[in-house]
Write a protein that holds these residues in place. Structure first.
Motif, PDB file in Angstrom:
ATOM      1  N   THR A   1      -3.435   2.358  -4.711  1.00  0.00           N
ATOM      2  CA  THR A   1      -3.580   3.807  -4.829  1.00  0.00           C
ATOM      3  C   THR A   1      -4.940   4.231  -5.360  1.00  0.00           C
ATOM      4  O   THR A   1      -5.215   5.423  -5.450  1.00  0.00           O
ATOM      5  CB  THR A   1      -2.495   4.382  -5.748  1.00  0.00           C
ATOM      6  OG1 THR A   1      -2.731   3.924  -7.094  1.00  0.00           O
ATOM      7  CG2 THR A   1      -1.107   3.941  -5.310  1.00  0.00           C
TER       8      THR A   1
ATOM      9  N   TRP B   1     -12.810   8.478  -2.338  1.00  0.00           N
ATOM     10  CA  TRP B   1     -12.716   8.678  -0.892  1.00  0.00           C
ATOM     11  C   TRP B   1     -13.986   9.294  -0.314  1.00  0.00           C
ATOM     12  O   TRP B   1     -14.295   9.083   0.865  1.00  0.00           O
ATOM     13  CB  TRP B   1     -11.505   9.536  -0.526  1.00  0.00           C
ATOM     14  CG  TRP B   1     -11.370   9.637   0.962  1.00  0.00           C
ATOM     15  CD1 TRP B   1     -11.746  10.672   1.764  1.00  0.00           C
ATOM     16  CD2 TRP B   1     -10.878   8.609   1.838  1.00  0.00           C
ATOM     17  NE1 TRP B   1     -11.524  10.372   3.089  1.00  0.00           N
ATOM     18  CE2 TRP B   1     -10.991   9.112   3.165  1.00  0.00           C
ATOM     19  CE3 TRP B   1     -10.371   7.335   1.633  1.00  0.00           C
ATOM     20  CZ2 TRP B   1     -10.592   8.368   4.272  1.00  0.00           C
ATOM     21  CZ3 TRP B   1      -9.971   6.598   2.737  1.00  0.00           C
ATOM     22  CH2 TRP B   1     -10.094   7.120   4.043  1.00  0.00           C
TER      23      TRP B   1
ATOM     24  N   HIS C   1      -3.482   1.641   2.591  1.00  0.00           N
ATOM     25  CA  HIS C   1      -2.651   2.667   1.955  1.00  0.00           C
ATOM     26  C   HIS C   1      -3.214   4.059   2.222  1.00  0.00           C
ATOM     27  O   HIS C   1      -2.470   4.988   2.587  1.00  0.00           O
ATOM     28  CB  HIS C   1      -2.562   2.403   0.458  1.00  0.00           C
ATOM     29  CG  HIS C   1      -1.739   3.396  -0.290  1.00  0.00           C
ATOM     30  ND1 HIS C   1      -0.357   3.428  -0.228  1.00  0.00           N
ATOM     31  CD2 HIS C   1      -2.092   4.422  -1.116  1.00  0.00           C
ATOM     32  CE1 HIS C   1       0.108   4.407  -0.978  1.00  0.00           C
ATOM     33  NE2 HIS C   1      -0.925   5.016  -1.528  1.00  0.00           N
ATOM     34  N   TYR C   2      -4.521   4.228   2.069  1.00  0.00           N
ATOM     35  CA  TYR C   2      -5.118   5.545   2.282  1.00  0.00           C
ATOM     36  C   TYR C   2      -5.041   5.956   3.748  1.00  0.00           C
ATOM     37  O   TYR C   2      -4.825   7.141   4.072  1.00  0.00           O
ATOM     38  CB  TYR C   2      -6.562   5.560   1.789  1.00  0.00           C
ATOM     39  CG  TYR C   2      -6.676   5.909   0.324  1.00  0.00           C
ATOM     40  CD1 TYR C   2      -7.144   7.146  -0.088  1.00  0.00           C
ATOM     41  CD2 TYR C   2      -6.296   4.998  -0.658  1.00  0.00           C
ATOM     42  CE1 TYR C   2      -7.237   7.474  -1.431  1.00  0.00           C
ATOM     43  CE2 TYR C   2      -6.385   5.302  -2.002  1.00  0.00           C
ATOM     44  CZ  TYR C   2      -6.851   6.546  -2.386  1.00  0.00           C
ATOM     45  OH  TYR C   2      -6.926   6.865  -3.717  1.00  0.00           O
ATOM     46  N   ASP C   3      -5.214   5.006   4.662  1.00  0.00           N
ATOM     47  CA  ASP C   3      -5.119   5.350   6.078  1.00  0.00           C
ATOM     48  C   ASP C   3      -3.692   5.715   6.476  1.00  0.00           C
ATOM     49  O   ASP C   3      -3.483   6.487   7.415  1.00  0.00           O
ATOM     50  CB  ASP C   3      -5.631   4.185   6.936  1.00  0.00           C
ATOM     51  CG  ASP C   3      -7.153   4.096   6.935  1.00  0.00           C
ATOM     52  OD1 ASP C   3      -7.812   5.124   6.627  1.00  0.00           O
ATOM     53  OD2 ASP C   3      -7.685   3.015   7.239  1.00  0.00           O
TER      54      ASP C   3
ATOM     55  N   HIS D   1      -1.754   7.358   4.483  1.00  0.00           N
ATOM     56  CA  HIS D   1      -1.442   8.600   3.774  1.00  0.00           C
ATOM     57  C   HIS D   1      -2.642   9.542   3.853  1.00  0.00           C
ATOM     58  O   HIS D   1      -3.438   9.640   2.910  1.00  0.00           O
ATOM     59  CB  HIS D   1      -1.085   8.308   2.315  1.00  0.00           C
ATOM     60  CG  HIS D   1       0.153   7.495   2.145  1.00  0.00           C
ATOM     61  ND1 HIS D   1       1.421   8.057   2.106  1.00  0.00           N
ATOM     62  CD2 HIS D   1       0.332   6.153   2.045  1.00  0.00           C
ATOM     63  CE1 HIS D   1       2.323   7.107   1.961  1.00  0.00           C
ATOM     64  NE2 HIS D   1       1.698   5.938   1.929  1.00  0.00           N
TER      65      HIS D   1
ATOM     66  N   LEU E   1      -4.117  11.760   1.049  1.00  0.00           N
ATOM     67  CA  LEU E   1      -4.930  11.213  -0.039  1.00  0.00           C
ATOM     68  C   LEU E   1      -6.421  11.239   0.274  1.00  0.00           C
ATOM     69  O   LEU E   1      -7.248  11.023  -0.625  1.00  0.00           O
ATOM     70  CB  LEU E   1      -4.513   9.762  -0.330  1.00  0.00           C
ATOM     71  CG  LEU E   1      -3.064   9.523  -0.737  1.00  0.00           C
ATOM     72  CD1 LEU E   1      -2.815   8.025  -0.897  1.00  0.00           C
ATOM     73  CD2 LEU E   1      -2.734  10.256  -2.031  1.00  0.00           C
ATOM     74  N   GLN E   2      -6.772  11.509   1.511  1.00  0.00           N
ATOM     75  CA  GLN E   2      -8.166  11.408   1.949  1.00  0.00           C
ATOM     76  C   GLN E   2      -8.916  12.705   1.638  1.00  0.00           C
ATOM     77  O   GLN E   2      -9.257  13.493   2.515  1.00  0.00           O
ATOM     78  CB  GLN E   2      -8.208  11.090   3.437  1.00  0.00           C
ATOM     79  CG  GLN E   2      -7.516   9.771   3.779  1.00  0.00           C
ATOM     80  CD  GLN E   2      -7.425   9.527   5.269  1.00  0.00           C
ATOM     81  OE1 GLN E   2      -8.085  10.204   6.068  1.00  0.00           O
ATOM     82  NE2 GLN E   2      -6.610   8.568   5.665  1.00  0.00           N
TER      83      GLN E   2
END
Length: 324
Positions: A158, A166, A299-301, A303, A306-307
């Motif tokens: 996370t 980011w 994880h970021y891709d 979600h 979150l970006q």
């Protein structure tokens, strides 16, 4: 083993609770509000303000624990009542401090647990030192069963472990230069939360750790350029463009970064992990940063919410590059 976590519902605390439960410990976590991360199976949750000694005593009801871990002691007032509260009811009291307590610049590398502590200006580590001193006095004067544990820069899926977060990833993917503080060669250590938990849990109930301070770090040493290059590779960017700017210049453009750059991130931090390896025989980190970076980007891709790009930071990097 009965273990009480005061706080510990955050990134590294939840990883440690899950690891302790996996190893068969009876784990209770006390938080003031509903934790953002759900406790692992088998972890019991209670509600109380752990900084309110009377309220904490009320919810615990005189229960005894083999180890009590304080994850949320940030000022002396947060811990002042704990020696009296847990004297006789805890076999061990573990205070979670930080490796940021060590003097900058470090007089001698590598850093050991006996390296000098000094931080007259940066508030977070300055207050952690004050907490350590208060609890150490309780250990010296009354035998309070203290262990101090100092994590360093810990991350999980996370957390993008760079100041720019980011925004740096977005710039890399757009082919824009990312500005790294200094010349990118200062040394840093990153620890995945799973590795932290594997090193930390065996310290609980460990009589050899009483009266000791222990730096719980992975020993994985990287330059800041290497950290950004690993994140770029995980983001699918083969030829990222890294540029450099003095920490002072960064602090002028991004005032919120001035304190952490001046007193923390600009300095090389290299740790001797001999004491940790003596107390936890056989410990070695299992998550190299290249693997951890892939986990973070996956994880970021997965979600997109979150970006989040920081427009002010994006413009500040352009100004540092002379492009705005």
């Amino acid at each position: 083993m009965r273990v009480l976590f005061l706080g510990g519902a955050g990134m590294i605390g939840s990883a440690a609770a899950a690891e302790a439960a996996r190893r068969g410990a009876d784990v209770t976590v006390v938080t003031r509000s509903e934790p953002r991360r759900q406790p692992a199976p088998g972890v019991r949750a209670l509600r109380a303000d752990v900084r309110d000694t009377a309220a904490l005593a009320g919810v615990l009801g005189g229960a005894e624990f083999d180890a009590v871990v304080n994850w949320v002691g940030f000022t002396p007032d947060d811990v002042r009542g704990h020696p009296a509260l847990f004297d006789g009811s805890a076999g061990q009291y573990v205070f979670i401090s930080t490796c940021s307590v060590f003097a900058r610049p470090v007089p001698q590398l590598p850093i050991t647990e006996s390296s000098p502590r000094s931080q007259p200006e940066f508030g977070y580590p300055r207050d952690k030192i004050a907490c350590e001193l208060l609890l150490e006095e309780a250990y010296r004067s009354r035998g309070f069963p203290l262990t101090i544990v100092r994590p360093f820069h810990t991350y999980d899926r996370t957390v993008i472990p760079s100041l720019a977060g980011w925004t740096a990833i977005d710039r890399m993917r757009r082919g824009r230069p990312v500005v790294v503080h200094g010349d990118g060669t200062s040394l840093w250590s990153l620890t995945h939360s799973r590795d932290f938990a594997r090193a930390f849990v065996p310290l609980l109930g460990n009589g050899h750790a009483l009266g000791e301070s222990v730096n719980v770090v992975s020993g994985d040493v990287l330059t800041w350029d290497q950290i950004h290059l690993a994140l770029a590779a995980a983001a699918g960017v083969r030829r990222p463009v890294l540029r450099h700017a003095a920490s002072e210049a960064f602090g002028e453009q991004v005032p919120g970064w001035r304190e952490v750059l001046e007193h923390d991130f600009r300095h090389s931090m290299l740790f001797d992990t001999a004491k940790l390896r003596r107390l936890v025989p056989g410990f070695a980190p299992e998550v190299p940063f290249a693997e951890g970076a892939r986990e973070v980007l996956a994880h970021y891709d997965a979600h997109p919410e979150l970006q989040v790009v920081d427009p002010a930071l994006d413009r500040a990097m352009d100004r540092l590059l002379g492009e705005a």
